[in-house]
Design an enzyme around this catalytic site. Structure first.
Site, PDB file in Angstrom:
ATOM      1  N   THR A 111       1.446   3.925   1.524  1.00 55.28           N
ATOM      2  CA  THR A 111       2.003   4.529   2.905  1.00 55.28           C
ATOM      3  C   THR A 111       3.284   3.451   3.335  1.00 55.28           C
ATOM      4  OG1 THR A 111       0.432   3.718   4.543  1.00 55.28           O
ATOM      5  CG2 THR A 111       0.342   6.022   3.589  1.00 55.28           C
ATOM      6  N   LYS A 112       3.212   2.238   3.182  1.00 60.07           N
ATOM      7  CA  LYS A 112       4.033   1.272   3.585  1.00 60.07           C
ATOM      8  C   LYS A 112       5.666   1.630   3.178  1.00 60.07           C
ATOM      9  CE  LYS A 112       0.399  -0.466   5.758  1.00 60.07           C
ATOM     10  NZ  LYS A 112      -0.362  -1.456   5.318  1.00 60.07           N
ATOM     11  N   ASN A 113       6.590   0.757   3.872  1.00 65.94           N
ATOM     12  CA  ASN A 113       7.941   1.059   3.697  1.00 65.94           C
ATOM     13  C   ASN A 113       8.264   0.994   2.061  1.00 65.94           C
ATOM     14  OD1 ASN A 113       7.472   1.140   6.255  1.00 65.94           O
ATOM     15  ND2 ASN A 113       9.644   0.383   6.670  1.00 65.94           N
ATOM     16  N   TYR A 124       1.026  -1.305  -0.015  1.00 68.46           N
ATOM     17  CA  TYR A 124      -0.039  -0.063  -0.097  1.00 68.46           C
ATOM     18  C   TYR A 124       1.043   1.128  -0.055  1.00 68.46           C
ATOM     19  CZ  TYR A 124      -3.674   3.088   1.587  1.00 68.46           C
ATOM     20  OH  TYR A 124      -4.637   4.154   1.561  1.00 68.46           O
TER      21      TYR A 124
END
Ligand SMILES: *Cc1c(COP(=O)(O)O)cnc(C)c1O
Length: 358
Positions: free
Chosen positions: A180-182, A178
Protein backbone atom coordinates in the site's frame (compact mmCIF):
# COMPACT_ATOMS: atom_id res chain seq x y z
CA UNK A 1 -16.61 0.73 -3.73
CA UNK A 2 -13.66 3.07 -4.30
CA UNK A 3 -10.79 1.37 -2.43
CA UNK A 4 -8.79 3.33 0.17
CA UNK A 5 -5.55 2.04 -1.37
CA UNK A 6 -4.72 0.06 -4.50
CA UNK A 7 -1.33 -1.38 -5.49
CA UNK A 8 -0.81 -1.05 -9.26
CA UNK A 9 0.76 -4.21 -10.70
CA UNK A 10 0.99 -4.43 -14.47
CA UNK A 11 2.39 -6.58 -17.27
CA UNK A 12 5.87 -5.12 -16.82
CA UNK A 13 6.08 -6.27 -13.20
CA UNK A 14 4.86 -9.74 -14.24
CA UNK A 15 7.44 -9.92 -17.04
CA UNK A 16 10.21 -8.82 -14.67
CA UNK A 17 9.31 -11.59 -12.21
CA UNK A 18 9.24 -14.14 -15.05
CA UNK A 19 12.65 -13.00 -16.21
CA UNK A 20 14.11 -13.58 -12.72
CA UNK A 21 12.38 -16.95 -12.34
CA UNK A 22 13.84 -18.06 -15.66
CA UNK A 23 17.38 -17.32 -14.43
CA UNK A 24 16.98 -19.50 -11.35
CA UNK A 25 18.84 -16.83 -9.30
CA UNK A 26 16.04 -16.22 -6.82
CA UNK A 27 17.79 -15.04 -3.67
CA UNK A 28 19.64 -11.73 -3.23
CA UNK A 29 21.88 -11.10 -6.24
CA UNK A 30 22.38 -8.82 -9.21
CA UNK A 31 18.73 -7.73 -9.41
CA UNK A 32 18.88 -6.50 -5.79
CA UNK A 33 22.17 -4.68 -6.42
CA UNK A 34 20.67 -2.91 -9.45
CA UNK A 35 17.57 -1.93 -7.47
CA UNK A 36 19.72 -0.47 -4.67
CA UNK A 37 21.73 1.59 -7.12
CA UNK A 38 18.67 2.88 -8.99
CA UNK A 39 16.71 3.66 -5.82
CA UNK A 40 19.67 5.56 -4.35
CA UNK A 41 20.15 7.59 -7.54
CA UNK A 42 16.50 8.40 -8.00
CA UNK A 43 15.14 8.86 -4.48
CA UNK A 44 17.95 10.02 -2.18
CA UNK A 45 20.35 11.94 -4.42
CA UNK A 46 22.85 9.13 -4.89
CA UNK A 47 23.18 8.10 -1.25
CA UNK A 48 24.04 4.42 -0.59
CA UNK A 49 20.93 2.24 -0.33
CA UNK A 50 20.66 -1.28 1.10
CA UNK A 51 17.63 -3.43 0.31
CA UNK A 52 16.03 -5.57 3.01
CA UNK A 53 12.96 -7.80 3.33
CA UNK A 54 10.74 -5.18 5.02
CA UNK A 55 10.71 -1.59 6.19
CA UNK A 56 10.62 -2.81 9.78
CA UNK A 57 13.79 -4.89 9.23
CA UNK A 58 15.46 -1.84 7.73
CA UNK A 59 14.59 0.28 10.73
CA UNK A 60 15.76 -2.41 13.14
CA UNK A 61 19.08 -2.96 11.34
CA UNK A 62 19.65 0.78 10.94
CA UNK A 63 19.29 1.28 14.70
CA UNK A 64 21.56 -1.70 15.50
CA UNK A 65 24.14 -0.43 12.99
CA UNK A 66 24.04 3.03 14.60
CA UNK A 67 24.92 1.37 17.93
CA UNK A 68 21.53 1.74 19.64
CA UNK A 69 20.97 -0.82 22.39
CA UNK A 70 20.07 -1.45 26.05
CA UNK A 71 20.20 1.63 28.27
CA UNK A 72 19.67 4.04 25.35
CA UNK A 73 16.60 6.15 24.65
CA UNK A 74 15.31 7.12 21.22
CA UNK A 75 12.58 9.78 20.94
CA UNK A 76 9.75 8.77 18.59
CA UNK A 77 6.23 10.00 17.87
CA UNK A 78 3.36 8.03 19.41
CA UNK A 79 1.14 8.93 16.45
CA UNK A 80 2.56 6.49 13.87
CA UNK A 81 2.52 2.82 12.88
CA UNK A 82 3.77 0.52 15.66
CA UNK A 83 6.91 -0.45 13.71
CA UNK A 84 8.56 2.88 14.60
CA UNK A 85 8.66 2.23 18.35
CA UNK A 86 8.86 -1.56 17.98
CA UNK A 87 12.15 -1.33 16.11
CA UNK A 88 13.63 0.76 18.93
CA UNK A 89 12.33 -1.62 21.62
CA UNK A 90 13.68 -4.67 19.75
CA UNK A 91 17.24 -3.30 20.02
CA UNK A 92 16.82 -3.29 23.81
CA UNK A 93 16.61 0.52 23.89
CA UNK A 94 13.60 2.48 25.18
CA UNK A 95 11.30 4.38 22.82
CA UNK A 96 10.37 7.72 24.43
CA UNK A 97 7.14 9.09 23.03
CA UNK A 98 6.84 12.79 22.18
CA UNK A 99 3.91 14.81 20.86
CA UNK A 100 3.28 15.92 17.27
CA UNK A 101 2.60 19.28 15.64
CA UNK A 102 -1.04 20.12 14.99
CA UNK A 103 -0.41 20.93 11.31
CA UNK A 104 1.89 18.31 9.78
CA UNK A 105 1.05 15.39 12.15
CA UNK A 106 4.87 14.97 12.49
CA UNK A 107 7.11 15.19 15.60
CA UNK A 108 7.07 18.58 17.33
CA UNK A 109 10.72 19.71 17.76
CA UNK A 110 9.89 21.53 21.03
CA UNK A 111 8.31 18.36 22.44
CA UNK A 112 11.41 16.42 21.37
CA UNK A 113 13.69 18.84 23.18
CA UNK A 114 11.58 18.57 26.35
CA UNK A 115 11.93 14.75 26.24
CA UNK A 116 15.74 14.68 26.06
CA UNK A 117 17.49 12.97 29.01
CA UNK A 118 21.15 11.99 29.59
CA UNK A 119 20.29 8.60 28.03
CA UNK A 120 18.87 9.98 24.79
CA UNK A 121 20.93 8.82 21.81
CA UNK A 122 18.66 9.68 18.92
CA UNK A 123 15.39 10.98 17.59
CA UNK A 124 13.35 9.21 14.90
CA UNK A 125 10.87 11.50 13.13
CA UNK A 126 8.26 9.89 10.87
CA UNK A 127 7.42 11.69 7.61
CA UNK A 128 3.81 10.78 8.24
CA UNK A 129 1.35 10.46 5.34
CA UNK A 130 4.16 11.60 3.00
CA UNK A 131 4.61 15.03 4.64
CA UNK A 132 8.23 15.64 5.71
CA UNK A 133 8.92 16.37 9.37
CA UNK A 134 10.56 19.74 10.16
CA UNK A 135 14.11 18.53 9.61
CA UNK A 136 15.61 22.00 10.14
CA UNK A 137 14.36 22.41 13.70
CA UNK A 138 14.77 18.72 14.55
CA UNK A 139 18.41 18.85 13.42
CA UNK A 140 18.92 21.97 15.59
CA UNK A 141 17.59 20.11 18.64
CA UNK A 142 19.75 17.08 17.77
CA UNK A 143 22.85 19.27 17.40
CA UNK A 144 22.24 21.05 20.73
CA UNK A 145 22.08 17.71 22.56
CA UNK A 146 24.49 15.58 20.50
CA UNK A 147 21.79 13.22 19.19
CA UNK A 148 21.63 11.17 16.02
CA UNK A 149 18.64 11.59 13.70
CA UNK A 150 16.99 8.51 12.17
CA UNK A 151 14.28 8.95 9.52
CA UNK A 152 11.17 6.80 9.25
CA UNK A 153 10.48 7.57 5.59
CA UNK A 154 8.23 4.50 5.16
CA UNK A 155 5.46 6.64 3.67
CA UNK A 156 7.50 9.37 2.00
CA UNK A 157 9.30 8.20 -1.17
CA UNK A 158 10.27 11.35 -3.14
CA UNK A 159 9.10 13.83 -0.50
CA UNK A 160 11.47 16.71 0.27
CA UNK A 161 12.20 19.35 2.90
CA UNK A 162 13.61 22.72 1.72
CA UNK A 163 14.42 21.08 -1.62
CA UNK A 164 16.39 18.21 -0.10
CA UNK A 165 14.98 14.66 -0.39
CA UNK A 166 13.83 12.90 2.77
CA UNK A 167 16.10 9.95 3.39
CA UNK A 168 19.21 12.12 2.88
CA UNK A 169 19.16 13.71 6.36
CA UNK A 170 19.50 11.06 9.04
CA UNK A 171 22.29 8.72 10.17
CA UNK A 172 20.03 6.30 8.36
CA UNK A 173 16.59 6.46 6.75
CA UNK A 174 14.16 3.65 6.10
CA UNK A 175 11.69 3.39 3.21
CA UNK A 176 8.99 0.71 3.18
CA UNK A 177 8.03 -1.15 0.00
CA UNK A 178 4.87 -2.73 1.39
CA UNK A 179 2.03 -3.01 -1.20
CA UNK A 180 0.00 0.00 0.00
CA UNK A 181 3.01 2.38 0.10
CA UNK A 182 3.73 4.83 -2.74
CA UNK A 183 5.67 2.06 -4.53
CA UNK A 184 6.09 -1.63 -3.70
CA UNK A 185 8.29 -4.69 -4.15
CA UNK A 186 5.67 -7.01 -2.61
CA UNK A 187 7.29 -6.76 0.81
CA UNK A 188 10.56 -4.94 1.24
CA UNK A 189 12.48 -1.99 2.56
CA UNK A 190 15.39 0.28 1.67
CA UNK A 191 17.91 1.72 4.10
CA UNK A 192 19.71 4.89 3.01
CA UNK A 193 22.96 5.54 4.92
CA UNK A 194 26.71 5.65 4.41
CA UNK A 195 30.15 4.70 5.71
CA UNK A 196 30.43 2.38 8.70
CA UNK A 197 26.68 2.34 9.28
CA UNK A 198 26.14 1.10 5.72
CA UNK A 199 28.78 -1.59 6.16
CA UNK A 200 27.14 -2.79 9.39
CA UNK A 201 23.62 -2.79 7.88
CA UNK A 202 24.96 -4.97 5.04
CA UNK A 203 26.59 -7.35 7.50
CA UNK A 204 23.56 -7.54 9.82
CA UNK A 205 21.28 -8.26 6.86
CA UNK A 206 23.27 -11.37 6.02
CA UNK A 207 24.17 -13.22 9.24
CA UNK A 208 27.00 -10.77 9.93
CA UNK A 209 29.10 -12.05 7.05
CA UNK A 210 30.70 -10.39 4.06
CA UNK A 211 33.06 -13.27 3.25
CA UNK A 212 31.12 -16.50 3.23
CA UNK A 213 31.30 -18.45 6.50
CA UNK A 214 33.59 -15.86 8.13
CA UNK A 215 30.87 -14.15 10.18
CA UNK A 216 32.09 -10.91 11.80
CA UNK A 217 28.92 -9.97 13.71
CA UNK A 218 25.84 -11.68 15.10
CA UNK A 219 23.31 -10.94 12.38
CA UNK A 220 20.00 -11.92 10.85
CA UNK A 221 18.66 -13.01 7.50
CA UNK A 222 16.84 -9.89 6.35
CA UNK A 223 17.77 -10.16 2.68
CA UNK A 224 15.55 -9.11 -0.20
CA UNK A 225 15.02 -11.62 -3.02
CA UNK A 226 15.80 -10.94 -6.68
CA UNK A 227 12.09 -11.56 -7.35
CA UNK A 228 11.03 -8.69 -5.11
CA UNK A 229 13.78 -6.43 -6.43
CA UNK A 230 12.59 -7.03 -10.00
CA UNK A 231 9.11 -5.78 -9.06
CA UNK A 232 10.59 -2.80 -7.20
CA UNK A 233 12.76 -1.79 -10.19
CA UNK A 234 9.72 -1.55 -12.46
CA UNK A 235 7.75 0.35 -9.82
CA UNK A 236 10.60 2.81 -9.37
CA UNK A 237 10.33 3.86 -13.03
CA UNK A 238 6.71 4.83 -12.34
CA UNK A 239 7.20 6.58 -9.00
CA UNK A 240 7.57 10.12 -10.38
CA UNK A 241 4.37 9.89 -12.43
CA UNK A 242 2.40 8.34 -9.57
CA UNK A 243 3.66 11.00 -7.15
CA UNK A 244 2.51 13.78 -9.49
CA UNK A 245 -0.88 12.08 -9.80
CA UNK A 246 -1.22 11.91 -6.01
CA UNK A 247 -0.32 15.61 -5.76
CA UNK A 248 -2.81 16.54 -8.51
CA UNK A 249 -5.53 14.52 -6.75
CA UNK A 250 -4.71 16.29 -3.47
CA UNK A 251 -4.90 19.72 -5.13
CA UNK A 252 -8.37 18.85 -6.43
CA UNK A 253 -9.45 17.87 -2.89
CA UNK A 254 -7.91 21.05 -1.42
CA UNK A 255 -9.99 23.11 -3.83
CA UNK A 256 -13.26 21.17 -3.56
CA UNK A 257 -13.72 19.71 -0.07
CA UNK A 258 -15.65 21.76 2.48
CA UNK A 259 -16.67 21.42 6.11
CA UNK A 260 -13.75 19.32 7.42
CA UNK A 261 -10.12 20.10 8.29
CA UNK A 262 -7.82 19.83 5.24
CA UNK A 263 -4.16 18.71 5.50
CA UNK A 264 -1.88 21.76 5.55
CA UNK A 265 1.53 21.72 3.86
CA UNK A 266 4.38 23.42 5.74
CA UNK A 267 6.54 26.05 4.03
CA UNK A 268 9.40 24.30 2.27
CA UNK A 269 7.69 20.88 2.36
CA UNK A 270 6.97 18.75 -0.69
CA UNK A 271 4.14 16.41 0.34
CA UNK A 272 3.79 13.14 -1.60
CA UNK A 273 0.36 12.23 -0.19
CA UNK A 274 0.81 8.63 0.83
CA UNK A 275 -2.46 9.56 2.54
CA UNK A 276 -4.78 12.53 2.15
CA UNK A 277 -5.91 12.93 5.74
CA UNK A 278 -8.77 15.14 6.82
CA UNK A 279 -9.83 16.04 10.35
CA UNK A 280 -13.41 15.30 11.35
CA UNK A 281 -14.01 17.14 14.62
CA UNK A 282 -17.40 15.49 15.35
CA UNK A 283 -18.15 11.75 15.34
CA UNK A 284 -15.33 10.59 13.08
CA UNK A 285 -16.25 6.89 13.19
CA UNK A 286 -19.85 7.57 12.15
CA UNK A 287 -18.55 9.84 9.35
CA UNK A 288 -16.28 6.99 8.14
CA UNK A 289 -19.12 4.48 8.28
CA UNK A 290 -21.37 6.78 6.23
CA UNK A 291 -18.62 7.33 3.65
CA UNK A 292 -18.25 3.57 3.20
CA UNK A 293 -21.82 2.34 3.52
CA UNK A 294 -23.85 5.19 2.04
CA UNK A 295 -21.40 6.49 -0.57
CA UNK A 296 -19.14 3.52 -1.42
CA UNK A 297 -15.98 5.46 -0.58
CA UNK A 298 -13.28 3.44 1.19
CA UNK A 299 -11.37 5.25 3.92
CA UNK A 300 -9.08 4.47 6.85
CA UNK A 301 -8.03 5.69 10.28
CA UNK A 302 -4.23 5.83 10.58
CA UNK A 303 -3.92 5.39 13.52
CA UNK A 304 -6.77 4.99 16.01
CA UNK A 305 -4.66 4.14 19.11
CA UNK A 306 -1.53 6.16 19.94
CA UNK A 307 1.42 3.78 20.29
CA UNK A 308 2.13 4.59 23.94
CA UNK A 309 -1.36 3.32 24.88
CA UNK A 310 -1.11 0.06 22.86
CA UNK A 311 -1.08 -3.05 25.08
CA UNK A 312 2.50 -3.63 23.89
CA UNK A 313 3.71 -0.41 25.60
CA UNK A 314 0.85 0.37 28.02
CA UNK A 315 1.95 3.87 29.08
CA UNK A 316 -0.09 6.80 30.38
CA UNK A 317 1.31 10.04 28.97
CA UNK A 318 -0.01 13.51 28.30
CA UNK A 319 0.26 13.97 24.51
CA UNK A 320 -2.71 16.19 23.63
CA UNK A 321 -2.08 16.66 19.87
CA UNK A 322 -1.48 12.91 19.51
CA UNK A 323 -4.79 12.14 21.24
CA UNK A 324 -6.67 14.75 19.19
CA UNK A 325 -5.24 13.40 15.92
CA UNK A 326 -6.16 9.81 16.86
CA UNK A 327 -9.75 10.98 17.48
CA UNK A 328 -10.14 13.18 14.39
CA UNK A 329 -8.12 11.81 11.46
CA UNK A 330 -9.63 10.09 8.45
CA UNK A 331 -7.73 9.23 5.27
CA UNK A 332 -9.65 9.24 1.99
CA UNK A 333 -8.55 7.64 -1.31
CA UNK A 334 -5.84 9.71 -3.08
CA UNK A 335 -3.98 6.93 -4.93
CA UNK A 336 -2.99 7.30 -8.60
CA UNK A 337 -5.57 4.86 -9.99
CA UNK A 338 -8.52 7.14 -9.18
CA UNK A 339 -10.38 8.45 -12.25
CA UNK A 340 -11.81 11.99 -12.44
CA UNK A 341 -15.22 10.40 -11.77
CA UNK A 342 -13.84 8.72 -8.65
CA UNK A 343 -12.37 12.01 -7.43
CA UNK A 344 -15.69 13.77 -7.88
CA UNK A 345 -17.50 10.93 -6.09
CA UNK A 346 -15.10 11.23 -3.15
CA UNK A 347 -15.57 15.01 -2.93
CA UNK A 348 -19.37 14.82 -3.15
CA UNK A 349 -19.44 12.09 -0.49
CA UNK A 350 -17.15 13.92 1.95
CA UNK A 351 -19.05 17.18 1.49
CA UNK A 352 -22.41 15.44 1.98
CA UNK A 353 -21.23 13.71 5.18
CA UNK A 354 -19.78 17.00 6.49
CA UNK A 355 -23.05 18.78 5.81
CA UNK A 356 -25.14 16.01 7.41
CA UNK A 357 -22.94 16.15 10.52
CA UNK A 358 -23.04 19.94 10.78
C1 LIG B 1 4.73 0.77 6.74
C2 LIG B 1 5.42 1.45 7.84
C3 LIG B 1 6.50 0.89 8.53
C4 LIG B 1 6.95 -0.53 8.34
O1 LIG B 1 7.19 -0.92 7.05
P1 LIG B 1 6.98 -2.47 6.63
O2 LIG B 1 7.56 -2.50 5.25
O3 LIG B 1 5.51 -2.72 6.66
O4 LIG B 1 7.72 -3.31 7.60
C5 LIG B 1 7.14 1.65 9.49
N1 LIG B 1 6.76 2.90 9.77
C6 LIG B 1 5.71 3.48 9.15
C7 LIG B 1 5.34 4.87 9.50
C8 LIG B 1 4.99 2.76 8.18
O5 LIG B 1 3.94 3.34 7.59
Amino acid sequence: MIPAAKPIIGDEERAAVDRVLATGQLAQGTEVAAFEQEFGDQVVGGRTCIAVNSGTSGQHLGLLAAGIGPGDEVIVPSFTFAATANSVALTGATPVFADIEAGSFCLDPAAVEAAVTPRTKGVMPVHLYGHPADMTRLQEVADRHGLMVFEDAAQAHAASWQGRPVGSFGTFAMFSLYPTKNMTSGEGGMVACEGDVARRVRLLRNQGMEKQYENELVGLNNRMTNIHAAIGRVQLTKLAGWTKQRQDNARFFDESIEGVGLPPVADGATHVYHQYTIRVPGDRDRFAQALREEHGVGCGVYYPIPNHRLPSFGLELDLPETERAAREVLSIPVHPSLSQDDLETVVAAVNACAKAGA
